[in-house]
Design a protein around this motif. Structure first.
Motif, mmCIF file in Angstrom:
data_model
loop_
_atom_site.group_PDB
_atom_site.id
_atom_site.type_symbol
_atom_site.label_atom_id
_atom_site.label_comp_id
_atom_site.label_asym_id
_atom_site.label_seq_id
_atom_site.Cartn_x
_atom_site.Cartn_y
_atom_site.Cartn_z
ATOM 1 N N GLY A 299 0.784 -1.211 0.000
ATOM 2 C CA GLY A 299 0.000 0.000 0.000
ATOM 3 C C GLY A 299 0.824 1.273 0.000
ATOM 4 O O GLY A 299 0.303 2.350 0.325
ATOM 5 N N ALA A 300 2.091 1.169 -0.390
ATOM 6 C CA ALA A 300 2.971 2.334 -0.391
ATOM 7 C C ALA A 300 2.424 3.446 -1.288
ATOM 8 O O ALA A 300 1.833 3.183 -2.342
ATOM 9 C CB ALA A 300 4.364 1.935 -0.865
ATOM 10 N N ALA B 10 4.442 1.627 -6.831
ATOM 11 C CA ALA B 10 3.245 1.690 -5.981
ATOM 12 C C ALA B 10 2.173 0.733 -6.473
ATOM 13 O O ALA B 10 1.471 0.092 -5.675
ATOM 14 C CB ALA B 10 2.716 3.121 -5.939
ATOM 15 N N HIS B 11 2.046 0.605 -7.795
ATOM 16 C CA HIS B 11 1.085 -0.335 -8.356
ATOM 17 C C HIS B 11 1.453 -1.761 -7.965
ATOM 18 O O HIS B 11 0.578 -2.553 -7.562
ATOM 19 C CB HIS B 11 1.052 -0.197 -9.874
ATOM 20 C CG HIS B 11 0.153 -1.169 -10.564
ATOM 21 N ND1 HIS B 11 -1.222 -1.026 -10.588
ATOM 22 C CD2 HIS B 11 0.428 -2.321 -11.255
ATOM 23 C CE1 HIS B 11 -1.755 -2.035 -11.256
ATOM 24 N NE2 HIS B 11 -0.776 -2.830 -11.674
ATOM 25 N N ALA B 12 2.732 -2.108 -8.063
ATOM 26 C CA ALA B 12 3.173 -3.465 -7.722
ATOM 27 C C ALA B 12 2.955 -3.767 -6.245
ATOM 28 O O ALA B 12 2.718 -4.924 -5.866
ATOM 29 C CB ALA B 12 4.648 -3.635 -8.087
ATOM 30 N N ALA B 13 3.029 -2.737 -5.405
ATOM 31 C CA ALA B 13 2.905 -2.931 -3.957
ATOM 32 C C ALA B 13 1.479 -2.748 -3.445
ATOM 33 O O ALA B 13 1.259 -2.717 -2.235
ATOM 34 C CB ALA B 13 3.839 -1.960 -3.233
ATOM 35 N N LYS B 14 0.523 -2.662 -4.340
ATOM 36 C CA LYS B 14 -0.857 -2.408 -3.917
ATOM 37 C C LYS B 14 -1.373 -3.487 -2.976
ATOM 38 O O LYS B 14 -2.051 -3.195 -1.978
ATOM 39 C CB LYS B 14 -1.764 -2.320 -5.146
ATOM 40 C CG LYS B 14 -3.230 -2.058 -4.826
ATOM 41 C CD LYS B 14 -4.055 -1.908 -6.097
ATOM 42 C CE LYS B 14 -5.518 -1.639 -5.774
ATOM 43 N NZ LYS B 14 -6.330 -1.444 -7.006
ATOM 44 N N THR B 15 -1.054 -4.758 -3.256
ATOM 45 C CA THR B 15 -1.617 -5.860 -2.472
ATOM 46 C C THR B 15 -0.561 -6.699 -1.770
ATOM 47 O O THR B 15 -0.886 -7.725 -1.177
ATOM 48 C CB THR B 15 -2.443 -6.796 -3.374
ATOM 49 O OG1 THR B 15 -1.583 -7.384 -4.377
ATOM 50 C CG2 THR B 15 -3.583 -6.039 -4.033
ATOM 51 N N ARG B 16 0.708 -6.276 -1.834
ATOM 52 C CA ARG B 16 1.790 -7.056 -1.226
ATOM 53 C C ARG B 16 2.981 -6.145 -0.978
ATOM 54 O O ARG B 16 3.164 -5.148 -1.685
ATOM 55 C CB ARG B 16 2.216 -8.193 -2.158
ATOM 56 C CG ARG B 16 3.023 -7.711 -3.368
ATOM 57 C CD ARG B 16 3.204 -8.767 -4.421
ATOM 58 N NE ARG B 16 1.965 -8.963 -5.161
ATOM 59 C CZ ARG B 16 1.794 -9.887 -6.088
ATOM 60 N NH1 ARG B 16 2.777 -10.705 -6.392
ATOM 61 N NH2 ARG B 16 0.642 -10.006 -6.718
ATOM 62 N N PRO B 17 3.824 -6.464 -0.003
ATOM 63 C CA PRO B 17 5.073 -5.720 0.136
ATOM 64 C C PRO B 17 6.080 -6.203 -0.911
ATOM 65 O O PRO B 17 5.983 -7.328 -1.416
ATOM 66 C CB PRO B 17 5.542 -6.088 1.552
ATOM 67 C CG PRO B 17 4.966 -7.451 1.786
ATOM 68 C CD PRO B 17 3.640 -7.480 1.049
ATOM 69 N N LEU B 18 7.026 -5.357 -1.239
ATOM 70 C CA LEU B 18 8.128 -5.736 -2.117
ATOM 71 C C LEU B 18 9.389 -5.822 -1.277
ATOM 72 O O LEU B 18 9.692 -4.904 -0.502
ATOM 73 C CB LEU B 18 8.319 -4.701 -3.227
ATOM 74 C CG LEU B 18 7.117 -4.417 -4.128
ATOM 75 C CD1 LEU B 18 7.469 -3.322 -5.139
ATOM 76 C CD2 LEU B 18 6.651 -5.675 -4.838
#
Length: 341
Positions: A152-153, A246-254
């Motif tokens: 959710g960053a 931010a899109h990649a981290a919408k549902t998971r942490p990176l």
């Protein structure tokens, strides 16, 4: 600071700090053995690596000649490789060539796929394939490596997590893509191992060419020694890297060391499809795009995909003409054949 992973027989290579002019390196493995280990503890280790980089420039540390052929991809394998499609012009051309309407959401939310990250290709190793009929294609891109990014960053949080920048050849097998997409489960066999540039650089190395979210420089692509693409990576990029992260981290942490790609760099010309360099355009960053334009304008594609023996070179130079990341240079080779056959 410029970092590379030299081939040493291990899976993850040996971390070295490379000079700004890419001619020499100094060993960093006594401090931290691999780039992934450095990323895992970046706040503590980056200042020491930066100090080594400055000492290398002044000749204050031992150094050895840097040969790009000795380099693996900066991360020979990674916990995460997610490739976006930030240049929506490229997506629009793909769909237009096959007569498909592009949804409006493509302009407001990035496309992204999760690639295989267990075995990247070294930047000067061959692209080994079994069959030309698979439609072997290059895709010249830019990518960033991030530190830990929370789920959710925000875009600003994503921007502050960017640690390194590098180039990509995201090899694609165009002949296998349609059947995979028809199954509704995404890419797998059609996206084999990618290759990354010999070095990864901290954003400050890019100077004013880095605006905090994109690299504002042309990406040079040559095919068999001839100019193929000079698209500007800072132009027509609908979603910048903070937005992609931010899109990649919408549902998971990176996790630290995750790689996020830009997708094929693609420029418009006068609001329409790009043109080959010989026709006054900036060319293309993949063969598929040239074929799309041919199909749109002439009714049929004529440029072939890569064949065995073809060589691709991808590089980005600064405004003084100096290579920033070193060059990805790969020859397509038939599986089972030895180099030189």
């Amino acid at each position: 600071m410029k970092l590379a992973s030299l081939k040493n027989g291990s899976r993850d290579g040996r971390l070295v700090v490379v000079s700004r002019d890419l001619t020499r390196y100094t060993d960093a493995s006594f401090l931290v053995p691999t780039l992934q280990a450095a990323l895992d503890n970046w706040a503590r280790l980056a200042p020491h690596l930066e100090a080594m980089a400055e000492s290398l420039e002044t000749g204050a540390v031992p150094s050895v000649r840097f040969h790009e052929h000795d380099a693996h991809s900066p991360l020979p394998r990674a916990y995460q490789w997610a490739d976006g499609s930030a240049y929506v012009n490229h997506v629009e051309l793909v769909r237009r060539a096959r007569g498909a309407k592009m949804p409006e959401s493509f302009w407001t939310e990035p496309l992204m796929y999760q690639g295989g990250s267990d075995a990247f290709l070294p930047p000067r190793d061959a692209i080994v394939m079994a069959d030309e009929a698979w439609g072997i294609d290059l895709e010249a891109e830019v990518a960033v490596i991030v530190d830990d990014v929370p789920m959710g960053a925000t875009v600003d949080e994503a921007r502050s997590a960017i640690r390194l920048v590098m180039l990509v050849n995201d090899v694609s097998l165009r002949g296998l893509i349609p059947a995979e997409l028809e199954k509704g489960f995404g890419f797998f066999q059609s996206k084999p191992s990618s290759a990354f540039s010999p070095v990864a650089v901290t954003p400050d190395e890019l100077g004013d060419a880095w605006d905090g979210g994109r690299v504002r420089l042309p990406l040079s692509v040559e095919l068999n020694g001839k100019p193929f693409g000079r698209a500007d990576a800072g132009v027509d990029m609908t979603f910048d890297f903070p937005q992609l992260i931010a899109h990649a981290a919408k549902t998971r942490p990176l996790g630290a060391g995750a790689i996020i790609g830009s997708g094929t760099v693609s420029n418009k010309l006068d609001g329409g499809p790009g043109r080959p360099i010989a026709a006054g355009g900036v060319g293309y960053s993949c063969i598929a795009e040239q074929r799309m334009v041919e199909a749109i304008e002439a009714g049929a594609a004529k440029t072939p995909f890569l064949r065995f023996g073809d060589t691709v070179r991808i590089e980005m130079k600064d405004r003084s003409g100096h290579s920033i990341f070193g060059a990805i240079e790969q020859t397509v080779r038939r599986a089972g054949e030895q180099e030189g056959q």
